[in-house]
Design a protein around this motif. Structure first.
Motif, PDB file in Angstrom:
ATOM      1  N   CYS A   7     -39.259  -6.071   0.356  1.00 37.99           N
ATOM      2  CA  CYS A   7     -38.446  -6.958  -1.015  1.00 37.99           C
ATOM      3  C   CYS A   7     -38.725  -6.357  -1.920  1.00 37.99           C
ATOM      4  O   CYS A   7     -37.764  -6.442  -2.726  1.00 37.99           O
ATOM      5  CB  CYS A   7     -40.222  -7.599  -1.481  1.00 37.99           C
ATOM      6  N   ALA A   8     -38.909  -5.592  -2.444  1.00 36.28           N
ATOM      7  CA  ALA A   8     -38.599  -4.338  -3.428  1.00 36.28           C
ATOM      8  C   ALA A   8     -37.164  -4.026  -3.120  1.00 36.28           C
ATOM      9  O   ALA A   8     -35.661  -3.821  -3.879  1.00 36.28           O
ATOM     10  CB  ALA A   8     -38.767  -2.920  -3.957  1.00 36.28           C
ATOM     11  N   VAL A   9     -36.740  -3.370  -1.841  1.00 29.30           N
ATOM     12  CA  VAL A   9     -35.826  -2.866  -1.603  1.00 29.30           C
ATOM     13  C   VAL A   9     -34.598  -4.110  -1.732  1.00 29.30           C
ATOM     14  O   VAL A   9     -33.243  -3.575  -2.615  1.00 29.30           O
ATOM     15  CB  VAL A   9     -35.827  -1.921   0.058  1.00 29.30           C
ATOM     16  N   LEU A  10     -34.803  -4.953  -1.265  1.00 26.80           N
ATOM     17  CA  LEU A  10     -33.445  -6.668  -1.466  1.00 26.80           C
ATOM     18  C   LEU A  10     -33.417  -6.584  -2.839  1.00 26.80           C
ATOM     19  O   LEU A  10     -32.678  -7.648  -3.278  1.00 26.80           O
ATOM     20  CB  LEU A  10     -34.390  -7.194  -0.252  1.00 26.80           C
ATOM     21  N   GLY A  26     -16.522  -6.136  -5.861  1.00 33.47           N
ATOM     22  CA  GLY A  26     -17.684  -7.219  -4.785  1.00 33.47           C
ATOM     23  C   GLY A  26     -18.279  -6.122  -3.561  1.00 33.47           C
ATOM     24  O   GLY A  26     -18.427  -6.804  -2.446  1.00 33.47           O
ATOM     25  N   ALA A  27     -17.071  -5.957  -2.751  1.00 32.77           N
ATOM     26  CA  ALA A  27     -17.210  -5.356  -1.276  1.00 32.77           C
ATOM     27  C   ALA A  27     -18.680  -4.228  -1.241  1.00 32.77           C
ATOM     28  O   ALA A  27     -19.259  -4.497  -0.346  1.00 32.77           O
ATOM     29  CB  ALA A  27     -16.407  -4.448  -0.641  1.00 32.77           C
ATOM     30  N   VAL A  28     -19.262  -3.133  -1.773  1.00 27.50           N
ATOM     31  CA  VAL A  28     -19.986  -2.356  -1.969  1.00 27.50           C
ATOM     32  C   VAL A  28     -21.188  -3.679  -1.829  1.00 27.50           C
ATOM     33  O   VAL A  28     -22.398  -2.769  -1.065  1.00 27.50           O
ATOM     34  CB  VAL A  28     -20.733  -2.083  -3.258  1.00 27.50           C
ATOM     35  N   PRO A  29     -21.243  -4.188  -2.464  1.00 32.18           N
ATOM     36  CA  PRO A  29     -23.527  -4.892  -2.038  1.00 32.18           C
ATOM     37  C   PRO A  29     -22.792  -5.236   0.110  1.00 32.18           C
ATOM     38  O   PRO A  29     -23.807  -4.781  -0.116  1.00 32.18           O
ATOM     39  CB  PRO A  29     -23.280  -5.925  -2.525  1.00 32.18           C
ATOM     40  N   PHE A  30     -21.966  -5.970   0.589  1.00 35.55           N
ATOM     41  CA  PHE A  30     -22.045  -5.681   1.843  1.00 35.55           C
ATOM     42  C   PHE A  30     -22.132  -4.607   2.147  1.00 35.55           C
ATOM     43  O   PHE A  30     -22.687  -4.381   3.519  1.00 35.55           O
ATOM     44  CB  PHE A  30     -20.490  -6.187   2.463  1.00 35.55           C
ATOM     45  N   LEU A  31     -21.841  -3.343   2.323  1.00 31.13           N
ATOM     46  CA  LEU A  31     -22.211  -1.899   2.495  1.00 31.13           C
ATOM     47  C   LEU A  31     -23.537  -1.654   2.360  1.00 31.13           C
ATOM     48  O   LEU A  31     -23.700  -1.198   3.653  1.00 31.13           O
ATOM     49  CB  LEU A  31     -21.069  -0.985   2.026  1.00 31.13           C
ATOM     50  N   LEU A  32     -24.101  -1.789   1.495  1.00 26.92           N
ATOM     51  CA  LEU A  32     -25.804  -1.842   0.943  1.00 26.92           C
ATOM     52  C   LEU A  32     -25.930  -1.994   1.731  1.00 26.92           C
ATOM     53  O   LEU A  32     -26.844  -2.173   2.910  1.00 26.92           O
ATOM     54  CB  LEU A  32     -26.279  -1.637  -0.217  1.00 26.92           C
ATOM     55  N   SER A  34     -25.513  -3.947   4.990  1.00 27.76           N
ATOM     56  CA  SER A  34     -25.021  -3.405   6.010  1.00 27.76           C
ATOM     57  C   SER A  34     -26.017  -2.220   6.893  1.00 27.76           C
ATOM     58  O   SER A  34     -26.410  -2.011   8.579  1.00 27.76           O
ATOM     59  CB  SER A  34     -23.645  -2.937   6.672  1.00 27.76           C
ATOM     60  N   ILE A  35     -26.411  -1.603   6.483  1.00 32.26           N
ATOM     61  CA  ILE A  35     -27.091  -0.459   5.952  1.00 32.26           C
ATOM     62  C   ILE A  35     -28.362  -0.841   6.485  1.00 32.26           C
ATOM     63  O   ILE A  35     -29.320   0.116   7.346  1.00 32.26           O
ATOM     64  CB  ILE A  35     -26.705   1.281   5.379  1.00 32.26           C
ATOM     65  N   PHE A  36     -28.256  -1.140   5.517  1.00 29.60           N
ATOM     66  CA  PHE A  36     -30.714  -1.777   5.179  1.00 29.60           C
ATOM     67  C   PHE A  36     -30.746  -2.467   6.288  1.00 29.60           C
ATOM     68  O   PHE A  36     -31.145  -1.900   7.360  1.00 29.60           O
ATOM     69  CB  PHE A  36     -30.445  -2.595   3.817  1.00 29.60           C
ATOM     70  N   PHE A  37     -29.746  -3.390   7.418  1.00 26.86           N
ATOM     71  CA  PHE A  37     -29.816  -4.215   8.267  1.00 26.86           C
ATOM     72  C   PHE A  37     -29.807  -3.690  10.067  1.00 26.86           C
ATOM     73  O   PHE A  37     -30.270  -3.655  10.381  1.00 26.86           O
ATOM     74  CB  PHE A  37     -29.408  -5.391   8.392  1.00 26.86           C
ATOM     75  N   PHE A  38     -29.230  -1.840   9.844  1.00 26.41           N
ATOM     76  CA  PHE A  38     -28.766  -1.410  10.836  1.00 26.41           C
ATOM     77  C   PHE A  38     -29.923  -0.493  10.358  1.00 26.41           C
ATOM     78  O   PHE A  38     -30.171  -0.222  11.959  1.00 26.41           O
ATOM     79  CB  PHE A  38     -27.503  -0.451  10.607  1.00 26.41           C
TER      80      PHE A  38
END
Length: 73
Positions: A7-10, A26-32, A34-38
């Motif tokens: 929860c803290a990371v999200l 705006g594209a950087v959050p999608f990268l972050l 995707s790394i978290f969910f991977f």
């Protein structure tokens, strides 16, 4: 404890996302995300493969007990 860290990371990613969108990046959050969910998917896969290896082993050399398949007409 793991749930609190997740929860803290999200929440940190949500704050960073807001700040980055304000700065037109705006594209950087999608990268972050995707790394978290991977990482989460890899962790779940690794746990599942460990459980599969430790699970019961079937001895194919032993005689089978019980009924064999029967045909119902």
């Amino acid at each position: 404890m793991k749930r609190v860290i997740q929860c803290a990371v999200l929440m940190a990613i949500a704050i960073i996302t807001y700040w980055l969108y304000l700065n037109q990046v705006g594209a950087v959050p999608f990268l972050l995300l995707s790394i978290f969910f991977f990482y989460k998917a890899y962790e779940a896969y690794r746990e599942r493969s460990k459980k599969h290896k430790v699970g019961q082993r079937i001895d194919h050399s032993a005689a089978s007990t019980g009924k064999k398949a029967e045909i119902i007409t």
